[in-house]
Write a protein that holds these residues in place. Structure first.
Motif, PDB file in Angstrom:
ATOM      1  N   MET A  13       0.819  -1.221   0.000  1.00  0.00           N
ATOM      2  CA  MET A  13       0.000   0.000   0.000  1.00  0.00           C
ATOM      3  C   MET A  13       0.855   1.275   0.000  1.00  0.00           C
ATOM      4  O   MET A  13       0.401   2.323  -0.458  1.00  0.00           O
ATOM      5  CB  MET A  13      -0.921   0.027   1.226  1.00  0.00           C
ATOM      6  CG  MET A  13      -1.809  -1.176   1.381  1.00  0.00           C
ATOM      7  SD  MET A  13      -2.939  -1.401   0.030  1.00  0.00           S
ATOM      8  CE  MET A  13      -3.883  -2.780   0.638  1.00  0.00           C
ATOM      9  N   ARG A  16       5.149   3.801  -4.056  1.00  0.00           N
ATOM     10  CA  ARG A  16       4.750   4.855  -4.995  1.00  0.00           C
ATOM     11  C   ARG A  16       5.719   4.853  -6.177  1.00  0.00           C
ATOM     12  O   ARG A  16       6.869   4.456  -6.029  1.00  0.00           O
ATOM     13  CB  ARG A  16       4.824   6.246  -4.349  1.00  0.00           C
ATOM     14  CG  ARG A  16       3.990   6.413  -3.114  1.00  0.00           C
ATOM     15  CD  ARG A  16       2.525   6.645  -3.471  1.00  0.00           C
ATOM     16  NE  ARG A  16       1.743   6.839  -2.283  1.00  0.00           N
ATOM     17  CZ  ARG A  16       1.192   5.859  -1.568  1.00  0.00           C
ATOM     18  NH1 ARG A  16       1.348   4.614  -1.918  1.00  0.00           N
ATOM     19  NH2 ARG A  16       0.477   6.112  -0.498  1.00  0.00           N
ATOM     20  N   SER A  17       5.276   5.333  -7.304  1.00  0.00           N
ATOM     21  CA  SER A  17       6.176   5.588  -8.423  1.00  0.00           C
ATOM     22  C   SER A  17       6.873   6.910  -8.142  1.00  0.00           C
ATOM     23  O   SER A  17       6.212   7.950  -8.040  1.00  0.00           O
ATOM     24  CB  SER A  17       5.401   5.649  -9.737  1.00  0.00           C
ATOM     25  OG  SER A  17       4.860   4.373 -10.034  1.00  0.00           O
ATOM     26  N   LYS A 181      -0.675   9.402  -1.932  1.00  0.00           N
ATOM     27  CA  LYS A 181      -1.265   8.166  -2.436  1.00  0.00           C
ATOM     28  C   LYS A 181      -2.290   8.510  -3.512  1.00  0.00           C
ATOM     29  O   LYS A 181      -3.212   9.291  -3.271  1.00  0.00           O
ATOM     30  CB  LYS A 181      -1.941   7.422  -1.284  1.00  0.00           C
ATOM     31  CG  LYS A 181      -2.584   6.123  -1.690  1.00  0.00           C
ATOM     32  CD  LYS A 181      -3.205   5.431  -0.489  1.00  0.00           C
ATOM     33  CE  LYS A 181      -3.834   4.129  -0.921  1.00  0.00           C
ATOM     34  NZ  LYS A 181      -4.379   3.399   0.206  1.00  0.00           N
ATOM     35  N   PRO A 182      -2.141   7.955  -4.716  1.00  0.00           N
ATOM     36  CA  PRO A 182      -3.119   8.261  -5.762  1.00  0.00           C
ATOM     37  C   PRO A 182      -4.439   7.568  -5.468  1.00  0.00           C
ATOM     38  O   PRO A 182      -4.460   6.482  -4.868  1.00  0.00           O
ATOM     39  CB  PRO A 182      -2.476   7.698  -7.028  1.00  0.00           C
ATOM     40  CG  PRO A 182      -1.509   6.680  -6.565  1.00  0.00           C
ATOM     41  CD  PRO A 182      -1.080   7.065  -5.184  1.00  0.00           C
ATOM     42  N   PRO A 183      -5.541   8.168  -5.860  1.00  0.00           N
ATOM     43  CA  PRO A 183      -6.832   7.538  -5.600  1.00  0.00           C
ATOM     44  C   PRO A 183      -6.961   6.239  -6.390  1.00  0.00           C
ATOM     45  O   PRO A 183      -6.431   6.119  -7.488  1.00  0.00           O
ATOM     46  CB  PRO A 183      -7.849   8.575  -6.086  1.00  0.00           C
ATOM     47  CG  PRO A 183      -7.101   9.466  -7.013  1.00  0.00           C
ATOM     48  CD  PRO A 183      -5.665   9.425  -6.602  1.00  0.00           C
ATOM     49  N   ARG A 184      -7.612   5.289  -5.807  1.00  0.00           N
ATOM     50  CA  ARG A 184      -7.882   4.017  -6.472  1.00  0.00           C
ATOM     51  C   ARG A 184      -9.379   3.800  -6.479  1.00  0.00           C
ATOM     52  O   ARG A 184     -10.054   4.022  -5.481  1.00  0.00           O
ATOM     53  CB  ARG A 184      -7.224   2.855  -5.726  1.00  0.00           C
ATOM     54  CG  ARG A 184      -5.719   2.898  -5.735  1.00  0.00           C
ATOM     55  CD  ARG A 184      -5.192   2.527  -7.102  1.00  0.00           C
ATOM     56  NE  ARG A 184      -3.748   2.319  -7.040  1.00  0.00           N
ATOM     57  CZ  ARG A 184      -2.904   2.845  -7.914  1.00  0.00           C
ATOM     58  NH1 ARG A 184      -3.348   3.593  -8.885  1.00  0.00           N
ATOM     59  NH2 ARG A 184      -1.627   2.606  -7.811  1.00  0.00           N
ATOM     60  N   ARG A 185      -9.890   3.383  -7.642  1.00  0.00           N
ATOM     61  CA  ARG A 185     -11.311   3.046  -7.744  1.00  0.00           C
ATOM     62  C   ARG A 185     -11.545   1.727  -7.028  1.00  0.00           C
ATOM     63  O   ARG A 185     -10.658   0.863  -6.985  1.00  0.00           O
ATOM     64  CB  ARG A 185     -11.717   2.905  -9.208  1.00  0.00           C
ATOM     65  CG  ARG A 185     -11.709   4.193  -9.985  1.00  0.00           C
ATOM     66  CD  ARG A 185     -12.242   3.978 -11.397  1.00  0.00           C
ATOM     67  NE  ARG A 185     -11.503   2.956 -12.140  1.00  0.00           N
ATOM     68  CZ  ARG A 185     -10.400   3.192 -12.843  1.00  0.00           C
ATOM     69  NH1 ARG A 185      -9.887   4.407 -12.879  1.00  0.00           N
ATOM     70  NH2 ARG A 185      -9.797   2.219 -13.494  1.00  0.00           N
ATOM     71  N   GLU A 186     -12.715   1.562  -6.488  1.00  0.00           N
ATOM     72  CA  GLU A 186     -13.083   0.279  -5.910  1.00  0.00           C
ATOM     73  C   GLU A 186     -13.121  -0.748  -7.041  1.00  0.00           C
ATOM     74  O   GLU A 186     -13.592  -0.444  -8.150  1.00  0.00           O
ATOM     75  CB  GLU A 186     -14.457   0.361  -5.233  1.00  0.00           C
ATOM     76  CG  GLU A 186     -14.424   1.030  -3.875  1.00  0.00           C
ATOM     77  CD  GLU A 186     -13.567   0.259  -2.877  1.00  0.00           C
ATOM     78  OE1 GLU A 186     -13.679  -0.975  -2.783  1.00  0.00           O
ATOM     79  OE2 GLU A 186     -12.754   0.923  -2.191  1.00  0.00           O
ATOM     80  N   PRO A 187     -12.623  -1.938  -6.785  1.00  0.00           N
ATOM     81  CA  PRO A 187     -12.618  -2.945  -7.866  1.00  0.00           C
ATOM     82  C   PRO A 187     -14.017  -3.440  -8.163  1.00  0.00           C
ATOM     83  O   PRO A 187     -14.853  -3.532  -7.271  1.00  0.00           O
ATOM     84  CB  PRO A 187     -11.759  -4.084  -7.285  1.00  0.00           C
ATOM     85  CG  PRO A 187     -11.882  -3.928  -5.807  1.00  0.00           C
ATOM     86  CD  PRO A 187     -12.045  -2.449  -5.546  1.00  0.00           C
TER      87      PRO A 187
END
Length: 193
Positions: A13, A16-17, A181-187
């Motif tokens: 988690m 990061r890039s 932290k970039p936002p992540r869509r719910e899978p």
């Protein structure tokens, strides 16, 4: 929770890039530790179809960047998405280097004869990036380096042997800054029971 689970999940988690690096030297032992972690990734039939090139020559990295930038600009020519527009500005800048001033470029090479090389080397590269993060080292997969495969002189300078392809160009170095932290869509998940 099983032992070490929290540390592993934190590493996943927290990675990061990294696109901004300090000028600090990254020692060979740390680079080798990262590569060694990578070779413990899953691999089809246990074939381990990878080898590695470690590039510390920043002049060569600049040559690769200078070669790739106009090709990338041409590929993005008609794209209007905000991310593409921002990328085009960077690529048009004379001072921009696609390797972001990182200490080291590691090329994960795949055996062209093995049809699973791309999958296996991608798993290896991902594992390397997690290991780098765990060691306090930043990393970034540099997809923008892909066009270098079309330049025989640069491929020779990179010591990429005949029969091998660049699957994952990864930079390593000490982060100058850690991005949010970039936002992540719910899978989207379909359960089949």
């Amino acid at each position: 929770m099983p032992p070490h689970a929290e540390e592993v999940l934190d590493a996943i988690m927290g990675r990061r890039s990294i696109r901004a690096y300090e000028g600090r030297y990254l020692d060979d032992e740390t680079v080798l530790s990262i590569i060694h972690a990578g070779i413990h990734a899953p691999t089809t039939l246990g074939l381990q179809p990878w080898r590695f090139v470690v590039v510390r020559d920043h002049d060569l990295m600049k040559q690769i960047s200078d070669y790739c930038k106009p090709i990338l600009l041409l590929n993005l020519k008609d794209m209007t998405a905000p991310e593409a527009v921002e990328q085009k500005k960077l690529l048009a800048s004379r001072d921009f280097n696609i390797f972001y001033g990182a200490a080291v470029l590691v090329l994960v090479l795949g055996d062209e004869k093995n049809r699973f090389s791309t999958y296996d080397c991608t798993l290896c590269a991902g594992t390397m990036m997690l290991a780098a993060h765990a060691l306090g080292v930043g990393s970034c997969w540099i997809g923008a380096a892909g066009p270098v495969s079309g330049n025989p002189e640069l491929m020779k300078a990179l010591k990429v042997p005949e029969g091998w392809m660049i699957v994952a160009p990864i930079v390593l170095g000490y982060p100058k800054e850690i991005p949010e932290k970039p936002p992540r869509r719910e899978p989207e998940i379909d359960w089949v029971r």
